[in-house]
Structure formats: C-alpha cells, structure tokens
Design a protein around this motif. Structure first.
Motif, PDB file in Angstrom:
ATOM      1  N   ASP A 181       0.846  -1.199   0.000  1.00 46.96           N
ATOM      2  CA  ASP A 181       0.000   0.000   0.000  1.00 46.96           C
ATOM      3  C   ASP A 181       0.884   1.253   0.000  1.00 46.96           C
ATOM      4  O   ASP A 181       1.757   1.398   0.849  1.00 46.96           O
ATOM      5  CB  ASP A 181      -0.895  -0.020   1.245  1.00 46.96           C
ATOM      6  CG  ASP A 181      -1.884   1.137   1.242  1.00 46.96           C
ATOM      7  OD1 ASP A 181      -2.094   1.743   0.159  1.00 46.96           O
ATOM      8  OD2 ASP A 181      -2.435   1.444   2.313  1.00 46.96           O
TER       9      ASP A 181
ATOM     10  N   THR B  13      -0.547   4.505  -0.305  1.00 47.46           N
ATOM     11  CA  THR B  13      -1.365   5.684  -0.023  1.00 47.46           C
ATOM     12  C   THR B  13      -0.697   6.558   1.041  1.00 47.46           C
ATOM     13  O   THR B  13      -0.314   6.065   2.106  1.00 47.46           O
ATOM     14  CB  THR B  13      -2.764   5.242   0.476  1.00 47.46           C
ATOM     15  OG1 THR B  13      -3.275   4.281  -0.444  1.00 47.46           O
ATOM     16  CG2 THR B  13      -3.725   6.425   0.553  1.00 47.46           C
TER      17      THR B  13
ATOM     18  N   HIS C 294      -2.997   5.655  -6.748  1.00 48.22           N
ATOM     19  CA  HIS C 294      -3.063   5.146  -5.373  1.00 48.22           C
ATOM     20  C   HIS C 294      -2.854   6.252  -4.339  1.00 48.22           C
ATOM     21  O   HIS C 294      -2.685   5.961  -3.155  1.00 48.22           O
ATOM     22  CB  HIS C 294      -2.006   4.052  -5.164  1.00 48.22           C
ATOM     23  CG  HIS C 294      -2.226   2.841  -6.017  1.00 48.22           C
ATOM     24  ND1 HIS C 294      -2.856   1.703  -5.567  1.00 48.22           N
ATOM     25  CD2 HIS C 294      -1.897   2.587  -7.314  1.00 48.22           C
ATOM     26  CE1 HIS C 294      -2.897   0.805  -6.540  1.00 48.22           C
ATOM     27  NE2 HIS C 294      -2.320   1.318  -7.612  1.00 48.22           N
TER      28      HIS C 294
END
Ligand code: IMP
Ligand code: MG
Length: 184
Positions: free
Chosen positions: A95, A97, A124
């Motif tokens: 991830d 983000t 993202h």
C-alpha cells in the motif's frame, strides 16, 4: 578467450564495470537519502524484472531501515527494441497511499514505461513520487520524461548485464556490455 559476450547471435563489448556502476549507485543513494531524510516509511517500488539487481544495491546503500520495498512488473521490449506498447504484468504489492514513493527502474529509453508507471502509481494517492533509474537514454525519448535520479546517461545503444536482459538472458552479468558496432 576475449571479454566479449555472445548471446542470441549478437556480440556485446564491455561498457561499464561493476566498480564504476557501484560508484554511481552510491552517489544516487546519497541523493535519495538526503531527499527522504524527513520521510516516514517511504516505499521503494522496484520495476521487475530488469531493476532487481540495481534495486538490491540501491536500497542497501540508501540505508533507511523504515523504508519498504514493493514490486511491479511491466514489459514493452521484444529482442533489442521497444514495441511502443507497454503492458503491466503485475500490480503493486504494497500500500502506497500517503507515502513517499521512489520508483526504481533499470533504464529509461522511450520513457513510455516510466510515464505509464508514474500515472498508474499516482492513482493510489501517494504523498510524492520520484523516479530513480540506473540508465537513461535521453536521445531515445518519445515523451520528454525526465527521471529525478540517474546513475548514467548513455547514447541510444542496446546494452545488457547487471539486471538488463536480451530476451530474458544475461541479467546475471556483473558488468554492463554494449552491442558491438559493425567493424569493431
Ligand atoms: P521504455 O518504455 O522505452 O522507456 O523502455 C523501458 C524498458 O525497456 C526498460 O525497463 C527495459 O526493460 C527495456 N530496455 C530499454 N532499453 C534497453 C536496453 O538497452 N537493454 C535492455 N533492456 C532495455
Ligand atoms: Mg525494465
């Protein structure tokens, strides 16, 4: 025995030694370390397959223990030239983000892969995206893409070794080799 490499009927001559490569990897690593000094858990995104050796050396030289590594896989080349068509084969494995992201690529040629990748990653919502490449062929650009970190700018000739392949072969070579010109 000569120091040429022959693969798939093509001949390659020595171009950049492993020592010279590591010198520039260290220089790029210190630039990245400086830029990421206030970053929390940055994510290095290694572009498979070609960048795996550069990424392994680079992230160890950068030396940020809270940095993470993720992988994506793109392909655009067949033999010794770009098809102009970039395909994503594997998506992000981590991830990103809100994170500072540094893409790690082996070589920017037309820039088509780089542009597509930066676009894909920005979806993202990372905090920032920077682009590090071992090699840049500015004269081959079809996009005007400018990487943030470049170990070597080189002329538009096909090269192999230190992760870079010819149809999947010769990624294992310590040094980088360039395709032999006629009459050499
Ligand atoms: P671009 O999309 O044209 O910039 O091409 C980028 C990709 O093409 C790189 O990630 C490499 O996988 C491959 N590539 C470009 N030039 C070379 C080369 O000289 N040797 C090996 N692979 C190359
Ligand atoms: Mg590549």
């Amino acid at each position: 025995m000569d120091n040429k490499v022959r693969v798939n009927g093509l001949t390659f001559v020595p171009y950049l030694t492993h020592d010279k490569i590591l010198e520039q990897v260290k220089r790029v690593a210190s630039e990245i370390r400086r830029d990421l000094q206030d970053s929390e858990e940055p994510v290095f995104v290694c572009v498979l397959n070609g960048a795996f050796i550069f990424a392994a050396d680079l992230i160890r030289e950068v030396g940020l223990n809270d940095g993470k590594i993720a992988f994506v896989r793109y392909a655009s080349y067949e033999g010794t030239s770009s098809t102009g068509h970039v395909r994503q084969l594997t998506g992000l494995t981590e991830d990103i983000t809100g994170k500072d992201v540094v893409i790690i690529e082996d070589i920017v040629d037309t820039g088509l892969t780089a542009v597509k990748m930066v676009d894909d990653l920005k979806k993202h919502n990372p905090k920032s995206v920077k682009f590090a490449t071992l090699l840049h062929k500015p004269e081959s650009s079809r996009t005007g893409f400018e990487p943030d970190y470049v170990a070597f700018a080189i002329p538009p000739k096909f090269i192999i070794g230190y992760g870079l392949d010819l149809d999947g072969k010769v990624r294992n070579l310590h040094d980088i080799y360039v395709i032999e010109e006629e009459g050499e």
